[in-house]
Design an enzyme around this catalytic site. Structure first.
Site: not given
Ligand code: CTP
Length: 424
Positions: A215-216
């Protein structure tokens, strides 16, 4: 600086509170406004005191509270408060308050303030669905809006008792954001009325196994602020939401997605009839080539540690550029850049705008503590025509309005079909 000077510097907000059960949420709004540097005077209606007593307002605002024009008459409060305010916000605004405001009645302090105010006025309705949808209320709202008053649409959801539907007071954070927008730039009016906009927000997650993902750090705050600002300016808004850290605003259609490919499908499905697509989401460029069906286990042999092979995700913005016919939809990209040996943040932004082929690119410099998961942003809006607008650090909802300020004139000049007749 003396306390009096410090108070004089702060934006002066009059918070009107009408007699509805949502009056308790106005206490949270008051606290948020006071904590973010606003000087707030509360003007409740007499009916609202059935729900929240004046001691609460006096303690949280630090100012005495009156409901009628006779208390402290020597100060002529009904004229002083209205004239000196930078913003008047009424939350909740009941059906009765909307009717009195629309017809210019002045039978208590709050309605007097509404008649003497020369600053922006924000009304935040909350009532039962039937009362909100009643033609009398709808006509009053239309009349108030035609005079330049900003009236938020209520949120949908659970109301007092068991019923649910449109009529809920929006969350105090959303109302505070609308207050900041009005204080920062006055009312833009409903210059997106009749338009449909699609905003993608948040960060996609690409699963590695049932419990892990790539993810980020995107929180979705800037995209949510863009969606809220567009709705306040009259647009129909579809928010394609990937793992938001903040609640979506009221009065927008939310399509929840997880991965980049789900986001692509949702954006394409809604882009077809849209006037504008804003790609504010942080879309993962890569996903694990395989997704394990069961949790990946470690073994005693470090030589057996798994290697993750990545595979390219579709570039949604580039696909939208390739797919569009004529001028629609207008495409706005975002670019998060850190700058590197190959170029400065601005150079990389210009190159990205040329590469992606969108109409506007909102460029922001990111780093460990900049840009992501913060309430503020500093951006440069780059136009395909070479235009450049620097927006110094400001609350994300203020930045959102500047982005729409750049989009609105482009909609007017692009030969877009009329929203109702379909004619060019
Ligand atoms: N974007 C997209 N699809 C992707 C990646 C990005 O639609 N697979 C969109 C983003 O929503 C944003 C713009 O493209 O509007 C730029 O995103 P950014 O991450 O800054 O750039 P990338 O194109 O991924 O390029 P790079 O990471 O190599 O800088």
């Amino acid at each position: 600086m003396s306390t009096a000077e410090a108070a004089a510097d702060r934006p002066r907000v009059v918070l009107g509170v009408a007699g509805g059960i949502a009056a308790y949420k106005a206490a949270l709004l008051l606290r948020e406004l006071a904590e973010t540097g606003h000087d707030v005077t509360v003007v409740p209606t007499a009916a609202s005191e059935h729900f929240v007593g004046r001691a609460t307002w006096e303690a949280l605002s630090g100012h005495p509270v009156a409901t009628d024009v006779w208390s402290g008459a020597v100060d002529v409060p009904h004229v002083r408060l209205g004239r000196h305010a930078d913003l008047v916000v009424v939350a909740p605004a009941t059906a009765d308050l909307l009717a009195r405001a629309a017809h210019g009645l002045a039978d208590d302090l709050l309605t007097n303030v509404l008649l003497t105010a020369t600053c922006p006025v924000l009304l935040v309705p909350a009532m039962h669905t039937e009362m909100w949808l009643h033609p009398a209320t709808q006509d009053n709202v239309a009349l108030l809006r035609s005079r330049g008053v900003t009236v938020l649409d209520p949120a949908s959801g659970r109301l007092t008792g068991a019923d649910s539907g449109p009529g809920r007071l929006p969350e105090p954070a959303d109302i505070a954001a609308a207050c900041r927008r009005l204080l920062a730039g006055g009312s833009r009016g409903r210059d997106l009325e009749g338009r449909t906009v699609v905003v993608s927000a948040g960060g996609t997650r690409e699963p590695l196994d049932p419990v892990r993902f790539l993810g980020n750090r995107s929180s979705g705050r800037q995209g949510v602020a863009l969606a809220a600002a567009a709705a306040a300016r009259g647009a129909r808004v579809v928010l394609v939401a990937a793992h938001l850290d903040v609640p979506p605003p009221a009065a927008v259609e939310v399509v929840a997605v997880g991965t980049a490919r789900q986001l692509r499908d949702a954006v394409h499905a809604h882009a077809a009839g849209a006037d504008v697509v804003v790609m504010a989401a942080a879309v993962a460029d890569f996903r694990p080539a395989t997704r394990a069906d069961a949790k990946i286990k470690k073994t005693d042999d470090p030589g057996q540690d798994p290697v993750v092979v990545l595979q390219r995700n579709p570039d949604v913005l580039a696909e939208l550029v390739a797919d569009r016919s004529g001028a629609t939809p207008l495409l706005v990209g975002f670019a998060a850049e850190t700058g590197d040996a190959s170029g400065s943040v601005l150079e990389l932004g210009r190159a990205k705008l040329a590469r992606k082929g969108c109409d506007l690119l909102v460029l922001n410099e990111v780093g460990e503590t900049r840009g992501f998961a913060t309430p503020t942003n500093a951006v440069t809006i780059l136009g395909a025509d070479g235009g450049e607008r620097v927006v110094p650090e400001a609350a994300k909802d203020v930045v959102a309005d500047v982005v729409w300020d750049a989009v609105v004139p482009m909609l007017a000049t692009a030969v877009l079909p009329h929203p109702e007749t379909g004619a060019p």
